[in-house]
Design a protein around this motif. Structure first.
Motif, mmCIF file in Angstrom:
data_model
loop_
_atom_site.group_PDB
_atom_site.id
_atom_site.type_symbol
_atom_site.label_atom_id
_atom_site.label_comp_id
_atom_site.label_asym_id
_atom_site.label_seq_id
_atom_site.Cartn_x
_atom_site.Cartn_y
_atom_site.Cartn_z
ATOM 1 N N SER B 149 28.758 25.351 55.256
ATOM 2 C CA SER B 149 27.680 24.364 55.365
ATOM 3 C C SER B 149 26.739 24.699 56.522
ATOM 4 C CB SER B 149 28.258 22.960 55.508
ATOM 5 O OG SER B 149 29.151 22.915 56.597
ATOM 6 N N PRO B 150 25.495 24.233 56.425
ATOM 7 C CA PRO B 150 24.489 24.655 57.402
ATOM 8 C C PRO B 150 24.716 24.060 58.793
ATOM 9 C CG PRO B 150 23.567 23.043 55.868
ATOM 10 C CD PRO B 150 24.934 23.372 55.367
ATOM 11 N N ASN B 151 24.387 24.853 59.783
ATOM 12 C CA ASN B 151 24.296 24.370 61.147
ATOM 13 C C ASN B 151 22.830 24.065 61.399
ATOM 14 O OD1 ASN B 151 23.682 24.365 63.872
ATOM 15 N ND2 ASN B 151 24.303 26.495 64.195
ATOM 16 N N THR B 152 22.470 22.787 61.305
ATOM 17 C CA THR B 152 21.042 22.450 61.330
ATOM 18 C C THR B 152 20.487 22.350 62.749
ATOM 19 O OG1 THR B 152 21.630 20.117 61.128
ATOM 20 C CG2 THR B 152 21.083 21.283 59.089
ATOM 21 N N ILE B 153 21.305 22.663 63.754
ATOM 22 C CA ILE B 153 20.779 22.679 65.129
ATOM 23 C C ILE B 153 19.878 23.898 65.340
ATOM 24 C CG2 ILE B 153 21.396 22.838 67.584
ATOM 25 C CD1 ILE B 153 24.034 21.277 66.631
ATOM 26 N N ASP B 154 20.432 25.088 65.077
ATOM 27 C CA ASP B 154 19.605 26.293 65.244
ATOM 28 C C ASP B 154 19.694 27.236 64.036
ATOM 29 O OD1 ASP B 154 22.133 27.299 65.478
ATOM 30 O OD2 ASP B 154 21.930 27.970 67.564
ATOM 31 N N PHE B 155 20.415 26.819 62.990
ATOM 32 C CA PHE B 155 20.554 27.602 61.761
ATOM 33 C C PHE B 155 21.210 28.962 61.969
ATOM 34 C CE2 PHE B 155 17.389 24.459 60.374
ATOM 35 C CZ PHE B 155 18.039 23.977 59.257
ATOM 36 N N GLN B 156 21.894 29.174 63.115
ATOM 37 C CA GLN B 156 22.836 30.290 63.210
ATOM 38 C C GLN B 156 24.040 29.882 62.356
ATOM 39 O OE1 GLN B 156 22.586 33.290 65.166
ATOM 40 N NE2 GLN B 156 20.438 32.718 65.510
ATOM 41 N N PRO B 157 24.812 30.852 61.852
ATOM 42 C CA PRO B 157 25.918 30.463 60.961
ATOM 43 C C PRO B 157 26.987 29.630 61.670
ATOM 44 C CG PRO B 157 25.920 32.831 61.381
ATOM 45 C CD PRO B 157 24.654 32.306 61.959
ATOM 46 N N ASN B 158 27.567 28.760 60.899
ATOM 47 C CA ASN B 158 28.630 27.874 61.374
ATOM 48 C C ASN B 158 29.952 28.661 61.329
ATOM 49 O OD1 ASN B 158 30.580 25.890 61.583
ATOM 50 N ND2 ASN B 158 29.391 24.397 60.384
ATOM 51 N N LEU B 159 30.335 29.243 62.475
ATOM 52 C CA LEU B 159 31.420 30.229 62.467
ATOM 53 C C LEU B 159 32.810 29.610 62.384
ATOM 54 C CD1 LEU B 159 29.990 32.952 64.860
ATOM 55 C CD2 LEU B 159 30.000 32.898 62.360
ATOM 56 N N ASP B 160 32.963 28.400 62.927
ATOM 57 C CA ASP B 160 34.281 27.756 62.819
ATOM 58 C C ASP B 160 34.616 27.480 61.354
ATOM 59 O OD1 ASP B 160 34.815 27.808 65.513
ATOM 60 O OD2 ASP B 160 33.791 25.885 65.883
ATOM 61 N N GLU B 161 33.631 26.903 60.671
ATOM 62 C CA GLU B 161 33.860 26.646 59.249
ATOM 63 C C GLU B 161 34.040 27.958 58.474
ATOM 64 O OE1 GLU B 161 31.194 23.776 57.393
ATOM 65 O OE2 GLU B 161 31.555 24.714 55.442
ATOM 66 N N PHE B 162 33.280 28.957 58.857
ATOM 67 C CA PHE B 162 33.391 30.286 58.225
ATOM 68 C C PHE B 162 34.835 30.773 58.282
ATOM 69 C CE2 PHE B 162 32.925 35.029 59.094
ATOM 70 C CZ PHE B 162 32.791 35.394 57.764
ATOM 71 N N LYS B 163 35.387 30.719 59.472
ATOM 72 C CA LYS B 163 36.758 31.204 59.687
ATOM 73 C C LYS B 163 37.737 30.477 58.754
ATOM 74 C CE LYS B 163 39.684 32.386 63.612
ATOM 75 N NZ LYS B 163 39.750 32.387 65.099
ATOM 76 N N SER B 164 37.525 29.194 58.620
ATOM 77 C CA SER B 164 38.466 28.397 57.823
ATOM 78 C C SER B 164 38.302 28.645 56.323
ATOM 79 C CB SER B 164 38.265 26.904 58.121
ATOM 80 O OG SER B 164 37.082 26.454 57.484
ATOM 81 N N LYS B 165 37.185 29.242 55.931
ATOM 82 C CA LYS B 165 36.942 29.417 54.489
ATOM 83 C C LYS B 165 37.296 30.814 53.975
ATOM 84 C CE LYS B 165 34.224 25.528 53.262
ATOM 85 N NZ LYS B 165 32.949 24.926 52.848
ATOM 86 N N ILE B 166 37.743 31.677 54.887
ATOM 87 C CA ILE B 166 38.158 33.011 54.438
ATOM 88 C C ILE B 166 39.602 32.937 53.944
ATOM 89 C CG2 ILE B 166 38.573 35.407 55.136
ATOM 90 C CD1 ILE B 166 36.382 35.049 57.206
ATOM 91 N N THR B 167 39.811 33.424 52.721
ATOM 92 C CA THR B 167 41.155 33.402 52.128
ATOM 93 C C THR B 167 41.482 34.813 51.634
ATOM 94 O OG1 THR B 167 40.491 33.049 49.835
ATOM 95 C CG2 THR B 167 40.593 31.099 51.243
ATOM 96 N N ASP B 168 42.660 34.940 51.037
ATOM 97 C CA ASP B 168 43.005 36.272 50.496
ATOM 98 C C ASP B 168 42.185 36.593 49.246
ATOM 99 O OD1 ASP B 168 44.167 34.481 48.793
ATOM 100 O OD2 ASP B 168 46.191 35.312 48.910
ATOM 101 N N LYS B 169 41.369 35.644 48.796
ATOM 102 C CA LYS B 169 40.468 35.925 47.658
ATOM 103 C C LYS B 169 39.070 36.320 48.117
ATOM 104 C CE LYS B 169 42.558 33.699 43.838
ATOM 105 N NZ LYS B 169 42.306 33.053 42.556
ATOM 106 N N THR B 170 38.842 36.290 49.444
ATOM 107 C CA THR B 170 37.509 36.629 49.946
ATOM 108 C C THR B 170 37.282 38.128 49.823
ATOM 109 O OG1 THR B 170 37.721 34.838 51.564
ATOM 110 C CG2 THR B 170 35.939 36.430 51.908
ATOM 111 N N LYS B 171 36.336 38.503 48.981
ATOM 112 C CA LYS B 171 36.056 39.935 48.800
ATOM 113 C C LYS B 171 34.819 40.351 49.575
ATOM 114 C CE LYS B 171 37.137 43.851 46.689
ATOM 115 N NZ LYS B 171 37.503 43.969 45.283
ATOM 116 N N ALA B 172 33.909 39.413 49.777
ATOM 117 C CA ALA B 172 32.645 39.773 50.423
ATOM 118 C C ALA B 172 32.043 38.573 51.139
ATOM 119 C CB ALA B 172 31.666 40.322 49.391
ATOM 120 N N VAL B 173 31.197 38.885 52.120
ATOM 121 C CA VAL B 173 30.438 37.879 52.863
ATOM 122 C C VAL B 173 28.989 38.362 52.856
ATOM 123 C CG1 VAL B 173 30.084 36.838 55.134
ATOM 124 C CG2 VAL B 173 32.415 37.363 54.352
#
Lengths: 394, 394
Positions: B149-173
């Motif tokens: 989901s967007p980080n609407t403060i400065d629109f840099q990526p939301n890295l905490d959420e990113f980390k939590s969404k990587i699974t063994d099915k993640t093939k690409a970002v």
């Protein structure tokens, strides 16, 4: 790790690369001029001079932001209208720009068509021998190729077998005439019989069966032979055209689809083809060349160039004892392999620095394809090798 | 009947077409010059003059059969070598022609990449707001988009959420910086943190996660800001580049992929990308423009043109009370919608003949995107409308 689906393709492609590398190896030993490469359909013939004139005139006189810019995913409206009018004049049809979708060559057009039409497990009927890439194009959308075996008497399609292979899963049929690899043009008689079968089967099964006419070689015909325009014989026809051969522009990736009003679900098919063009990542057919071909619709490469090659190769090879029918179009000679194993025969040909493709690649073992879109001198210089090759077998 | 998968796309596309038709309707009533179309990323800026010079010189001095002919599916070797050298010089890398695959624009490159990598159900992580077509590109190969989901403060990526969404099915970002639609450039700090997360996750999960850097806007940056070159931060990086914006050639469909030696399964990834280019029906990137861009690698459009637009639009809109961050790159302003419903706001803007795109299209509701790759006068003339629009809400 690459995707599972791609693993086999990569294995297959290393075979092709091996052939290509072998050509390079031979060239490095004997000199490129002494290696006779008949393996590729890459025309050794310049585009008509009007192509260059059109490019320069467009760059000088049309707004550059338009010429190199985005347009509708289906292509420039004025280009599509010009193409529709040109088809109408030639074939007495009544298309408008709404029936034309500009494509990234014929290969792009076929992918757009399959993306538009195919559900997983849908069947696409092809007639052997056929251009091997059809299998990949259908597989991209989880479609299945159903192959009608070759009629090696005259290479017109085997219509009895065709009839028996149409099921309620048949979504499309591909015709490629003039044909790669045989050079055969499907006669009007064939087309009438084939489309009658489709009409009957549609009625019997209550399904829509789309006839896809893959026509990159339409303009390359000899002895004034006529190539029937399929939309006039069957409503559910989609035509895929390319300028790769007619204007010698294979690298530019420019062609179009014709989707007639009479096609089942017309509005949705046209909309889906437009969307497919976008989401498959083509976005649009290359913009400058859309505008170029619109100015060159009545031009084509000098067919005499290919005809001279055809006459020489056909008369000489048959005089040496090779067995083949005389092609009526395209720039391929499809020759019966003098030994049963066509792959082995192609390997034997390499000893004479001759590169040709086994019929197995076209689902027609026991034959070989010779692409004669080469310099006349390449044929002249290769003839002694072809002669020695067949003599070495006798 | 079209395929089931295409049915929803066609519905969606009729919404886009409705917007397009609305623009045409407004233009027919008020005149095209009085309709302010900020909806498309179609540059209203000529290519550098070197592009035309290169075309004419190539047509005059290179063999036409080569210029318009087939080459390796990955593109001309000399062109790829020239591009590799140019990247090496700019970013102190050490690529060769083996690392470059020429593509039909960035969209073609992404499709080739996904075809190469994705198995069904593989996950592709994207950061909202993101270019909506990513969803279709992944779906073409049965991949699934996982949205951070967007980080609407400065629109840099939301890295905490990113980390939590990587699974063994993640093939690409996918990373897209400079970003469409925000104009934000991901900082080096962001890149280091993000790639560290990927390295940890690869180790933890024992999988390969490919970082795909979609970079059509790399050259369009302001105030001398630096855009980190991602292959230097993370081995498993594939770069997708396009000349659509840097040389104002969006219709020509020309770009490339960089696949570094360090990428997991390198040989197979490169081979598969080559095959995917062929079987997806691109066959090769348009040939003339491969040769053209090789001669224009150090050229780019005049960034001052966009910068002037950026400054005017940003300073005026913020002075009227609009809320947005100042873009550092690309040619989009991503503005907080003055009312909660961004789609409704875009409809309200039409009353002032202003066409803009809701943030919902980029998975970021509550915002709107203004593409300022238009004539300066278009912005000047639209400003009173933007002012009245926000005043009508207060």
């Amino acid at each position: 790790m690459i995707s599972k689906k791609m693993v086999d393709y990569v294995k297959g492609s290393s075979l092709i690369r091996a052939m290509f590398e072998e050509g390079k190896r031979l060239a490095s030993i004997y000199g490129a001029e002494n290696v006779y490469d008949f393996s590729l359909g890459n025309p050794n013939l310049e585009p008509p001079s009007t192509v260059k004139e059109a490019i320069v005139d467009i760059l000088n006189n049309e707004p550059n932001t338009m010429v190199h810019g985005y347009m509708s995913n289906s292509g420039y409206e004025d280009v599509r209208e010009t193409i529709a009018n040109s088809i109408n004049k030639k074939f007495n049809t009544s298309f408008t720009e709404k029936n034309i979708v500009m494509t990234v060559g014929a290969a792009g057009g076929l992918n757009v068509t399959f993306k538009t039409l195919l559900n997983p497990e849908d069947e696409v009927v092809v007639f052997a021998p056929y251009f091997g890439e059809y299998r990949s194009y259908a597989a991209n959308y989880d479609g299945k190729l159903v192959v009608v075996s070759p009629n090696t008497i005259d290479f017109q399609p085997n219509l009895d077998e065709f009839k028996s292979k149409i099921t309620d899963k048949t979504k499309a049929v591909i015709i490629n005439s003039p044909n790669n690899p045989t050079g055969v043009v499907y006669s009007e008689e064939t087309i009438i019989k084939l489309t009658n079968i489709l009409k009957e089967k549609q009625k019997e099964l209550g399904t829509d069966i789309y006839l896809i006419s893959d026509e990159p070689y339409r303009e390359l015909v000899y002895d004034n032979i006529q190539v029937p325009y399929l939309t006039k014989y069957y409503d559910n026809t989609i035509v895929g055209y390319s300028y790769s051969k007619s204007l010698s522009l294979p690298g530019e990736r420019i062609g179009y689809l014709v989707i007639p009003n009479e096609v089942s679900d017309f509005e949705n098919v046209v909309s889906a083809a437009n969307v497919a063009t976008r989401i498959l990542g083509y976005v649009n057919a290359p913009s400058l060349f859309q505008r170029v071909i619109a100015r060159c619709l009545d031009d084509k490469v000098n067919i005499d160039f290919y005809n001279k090659n055809r006459e020489l190769l056909y008369s000489e090879l048959t005089s040496y004892g090779y067995n083949c029918i005389k092609p009526e179009g395209a720039f391929y000679l499809f020759v019966k392999s003098p030994i049963e194993n066509d792959i082995e025969f192609c390997n034997m040909a390499k000893k004479y620095n001759i590169l040709i493709v086994p019929g197995t690649s076209f689902a027609c073992p026991g034959y070989i394809r010779i692409a004669y879109c080469v310099a006349y001198s390449t044929i002249e210089n290769a003839l002694p090798g072809f002669k020695s090759l067949i003599e070495s077998i006798k």
